[in-house]
Design a protein around this motif. Structure first.
Motif, short mmCIF file in Angstrom:
data_model
loop_
_atom_site.label_atom_id
_atom_site.label_comp_id
_atom_site.label_asym_id
_atom_site.label_seq_id
_atom_site.Cartn_x
_atom_site.Cartn_y
_atom_site.Cartn_z
N ASN B 165 50.57 -55.50 2.31
CA ASN B 165 51.22 -55.48 3.48
C ASN B 165 51.79 -56.67 4.37
N ALA B 166 50.96 -57.93 4.25
CA ALA B 166 51.39 -59.29 4.78
C ALA B 166 52.58 -59.59 3.82
N ALA B 167 52.34 -59.67 2.73
CA ALA B 167 53.29 -59.97 1.63
C ALA B 167 54.59 -59.53 1.83
N LEU B 168 54.78 -58.38 2.24
CA LEU B 168 56.08 -57.72 2.37
C LEU B 168 56.89 -57.92 3.85
N GLN B 169 55.82 -58.01 4.79
CA GLN B 169 56.39 -58.66 6.25
C GLN B 169 57.10 -59.95 6.13
#
Lengths: 591, 219
Positions: B165-169
């Motif tokens: 999730n963090a990588a996409l945001q």
């Protein structure tokens, strides 16, 4: 599914067994009145308590006297807790009601008091929006200690009845409760509380903290004396959360390691007691055979839930989500915390429903049909897979006696267990004792689904249309009858002015029906268990001969598992079909 | 056999003794140990930033801005409506109703076979794609949205998100804040917690710590 997930499960079972064996030996010493290494420290306070209570530790009680003490003690405890909850505002002078919460209304207080007395900890209130620190600490947490000690005392009395070589005495109730508190619960609770503190569980008496975040959004954070209550909630298989979301709340369960400690805390005493049993009846193999039966059923449950949850839910798939594991995310994460993920949530779920704990680290309501069916199965076998502290052992011993009887009939041998003949009287008591809990669960569910207030939850709830609505209701009464306390939390069973279970208000069919269910399903079986203990204690020991059926080998373990499964399935299968089984078999979405 | 009044008296004494022991003495010992040895933990790991209390490391919060219409905040059911602040990483969806009105936590209780659950998940996916979609190379589809961004957490105040999730945001945060993507990724790595004992639970990215690190760079 991940390798780490499976390793978590293996590690848990290894560590649990490694802790349960020595703890079981230690508890055998505690209940045989032998010296333990804590004697120099606790002997003094122990004698002081007996003097304050006016109890003669040498005076044994027969089963009727033991039962009388237990019932009167529980009655007084009930009244005291009810009083505290109803007068919450009065105790504000202690400074332990910083949020100025009102006293509990009568219906919720009735349910909550019955719930904590019976070691159920069903919660029709949200902790942080309803209860003062005083009520939590001096009211509820005390019953967490005491009700669990009462459960153990009954198990110990039954062990003495089975092991008893002479006379009618089952021990002394107050001595058993006092020694349980001093030598078992308080030391273990201190260790667990400190471990939890080290991970980030809070323990303070501050007022709730309010502030504005970096983007200007304001937030309020609830505080409180959590660490000890969290420890005993798990060790005593009580399960009542300090906060509404229980062990999912980061202040109750901040890390995956604290989660591991919490799961161990739930199972270590019930598992240890099985070894205590083996030692006290003079045959470790008897304890080991019961432990094997429990562990096999436990493992089966864990594997099913983990696979089901890792697969994801019909709603997720319909929304087009990809539920295979990628970089820290995957499976049915609805109602689960990121730090636990699927494996630690699935394991916690099984740990808490096989015991009478009922604490949750994820929303049971949101488990998949199959993943949610396992808690049903755990409850349907009356919590004998480890089970609650004390209650698990005495319940499975009833099944053991039943299995001995059935086995004896099958092979044509005299039913006897560890040298004691099992006769008509015992079997009558066993059967009635085993049927009270299922009966209470099914009758209450039937009443709930046929009354208006009970149907509200099925007809209008946001969460539970169709079979899920029935599952919620059934689970509510099954859980309370088994003194578990976990919930498919969408169930309200009351006409509530606000959505969700914020606060505690509403019309209380569910409060009263649930309260009576818990009381009946706790104390009636206890009386039967003590009667059986008394009956066995008075029997002469027959020497083991060729005609004796062995109860410490693999054949008996299989027979025991069979009897437990058949009794559970016969009792609950029709009801289970209407709820979780339907859900598990369909990809259909309701309504 | 003893009389009932005598038994009642014994029971009452016992409850009083056990209440003092388990309800007052032992809790005070634990309180003392907590304050002495783990005082930050015992008090909730509160975080101060530039002289202000801005949150707790353990409690998730909304990084959002009020929705304004004609310069005034819009109210929804009496609570100011908010919209995610694109400069910051966003926490998981929550069933805990407006995080800014009281301290209550609650499960969302979305059933696995419910159309309401389906609608909620769809709404979460749509919101996530609307916020991040145009920054992610190749765009976002439902199948690419990490489950922790589409499913509500249990507590409603989950402080963490998954590394996926963090990588996409990160694409959005880097673009909106005009930071090099590599710097943002380095900050994510620095705020990622490993599994307990190497195998327990899942890796986590603490959103508050990460956003404070971002805020230090952009202000």
């Amino acid at each position: 599914m991940t390798v780490d997930g499976w390793l978590t499960i293996v590690l848990f079972i290894v560590v649990l067994t490694a802790l349960a064996v020595p703890l079981g030996g230690y508890m055998a010493a505690v209940y045989s009145d032998e010296r333990t290494w804590l004697d120099p420290l606790l002997g003094g306070p122990e004698r002081l308590i007996y003097r304050a209570l006016g109890v003669d530790r040498e005076r044994g009680q027969d089963w009727k006297s033991y039962a009388k003490s237990l019932i009167i003690f529980s009655l007084v405890g009930w009244l005291l807790l009810y009083l505290i909850l109803r007068t919450q505002t009065v105790w504000g002078f202690s400074g332990l009601n910083p949020e100025g919460f009102h006293s509990m209304p009568a219906n919720v207080a009735f349910n909550t008091t019955s719930s904590f007395l019976t070691n159920t900890n069903w919660q029709y209130y949200g902790g942080e929006t309803t209860l003062s620190y005083f009520s939590q600490m001096v009211g509820l947490a005390v019953e967490n200690f005491v009700s669990a000690a009462v459960g153990i005392s009954v198990a110990v009395a039954l062990i003495r009845g089975i092991a008893g070589r002479s006379g009618r005495s089952l021990g002394n109730f107050y001595v058993d409760v006092t020694r349980t508190l001093l030598y078992v619960f308080i030391p273990l609770a201190l260790i667990v509380a400190i471990l939890l503190l080290s991970q980030g569980v809070i323990d303070n008496f501050r007022a709730y903290v309010s502030f504005k975040g970096i983007t200007g959004v304001s937030q309020t954070i609830a505080m409180g004396p959590v660490a000890l209550q969290e420890a005993i909630k798990l060790l005593g298989t009580n399960g009542g959360g300090f906060f509404n979301t229980n062990s999912a709340h980061p202040f109750e369960n901040p890390t995956a390691f604290s989660n591991f400690v919490e799961m161990l805390a739930v199972l270590v005493i019930p598992a240890g007691l099985v070894f205590t049993y083996g030692k006290m009846v003079g045959s470790r193999r008897q304890g080991l055979s019961i432990y094997s039966a429990m562990m096999m059923m436990f493992l089966g449950a864990v594997v099913v839930v983990y696979i089901a949850e890792a697969h994801g839910s019909p709603a997720q798939h319909a929304a087009g989500l990809h539920t295979a594991y990628v970089n820290g995310a995957g499976g049915n994460l609805e109602g689960k915390e990121q730090r636990f993920g699927i494996a630690s949530s699935a394991l916690f779920n099984v740990v808490t429903t096989v015991t009478s704990c009922g604490a949750v680290n994820s929303a049971l309501e949101s488990f998949t049909g199959l993943g949610g069916a396992i808690p049903f199965a755990d409850l349907s076998v009356s919590e004998v897979i480890f089970g609650g502290v004390g209650t698990g052992l005495y319940s499975i011993l009833l099944y053991v006696l039943l299995a001995v009887f059935i086995g004896g009939l099958m092979v044509g041998r005299t039913p006897e267990y560890i040298g004691k003949k099992i006769e008509a009287r015992e079997i009558k008591l066993v059967v009635i004792g085993l049927l009270v809990t299922p009966l209470a669960a099914l009758v209450s569910t039937a009443l709930a689904v046929s009354s208006r207030a009970g149907r509200v939850s099925i007809d209008t709830a946001v969460t539970g249309h169709g079979p899920q609505g029935f599952s919620e209701t059934f689970y509510a009464y099954l859980s309370q009858a088994n003194n578990n306390g976990s919930a498919f939390a969408g169930y309200s069973g009351l006409v509530q002015p606000r959505a969700g279970n914020l606060g505690a208000h509403g019309i209380g069919l569910a409060d009263y029906l649930g309260g009576f269910t818990m009381l009946a399903a706790r104390y009636i079986p206890i009386l039967f268990v003590l009667a059986i203990a008394g009956s066995l204690a008075a029997k002469r020991v027959a020497p083991t001969g060729l005609g004796t059926m062995r109860t410490d080998n693999g054949t008996f373990v299989v027979l025991l598992i069979g009897v437990i499964t058949v009794v559970g399935a016969l009792t609950f299968f029709p009801a289970l079909l209407l709820g979780p089984v339907v859900q598990g078999l369909t990809g259909h979405l309701y309504p | 056999m003893r009389t009932v009044p005598h038994d009642l008296l014994t029971a009452l004494r016992a409850m009083l003794v056990f209440t003092v022991l388990c309800g007052i003495l032992v809790p005070l010992v634990v309180f003392g140990v907590g304050q002495a040895a783990f005082s930050a933990n015992a008090n909730g790991q509160l975080v101060h930033y530039r002289g202000h209390l801005v949150g707790s490391n353990l409690i998730g919060q909304n990084f959002a801005d009020p929705v304004l219409r004609h310069g005034r905040p819009v109210l929804a059911a009496g609570v100011p409506e908010t919209t995610p602040d694109p400069r910051f990483f966003q926490t998981r969806p929550s069933g805990t109703t407006p995080a800014d009105n009281d301290a209550a936590t609650t499960f969302a209780n979305y059933g696995p076979n419910s159309t309401i659950t389906l609608q909620a998940i769809r709404a979460n996916i749509a919101a996530y794609i609307a916020l991040n979609g145009r920054y992610v190379p190749g765009g976002l589809t439902a199948a690419k949205v990490p489950v922790d961004a589409a499913d509500t957490s249990a507590s409603g105040v989950d402080p963490d998100i998954s590394p996926a999730n963090a990588a996409l945001q990160a694409y959005r945060v880097a673009a909106v804040d005009h930071l090099p993507l590599a710097r943002v990724r380095a900050l994510i790595a620095a705020n990622t917690g490993a599994r307990g004992l190497g195998i327990l639970g899942e890796p986590t990215v603490n959103v508050l710590e990460l956003n404070l690190a971002i805020d230090r760079m952009i202000k």
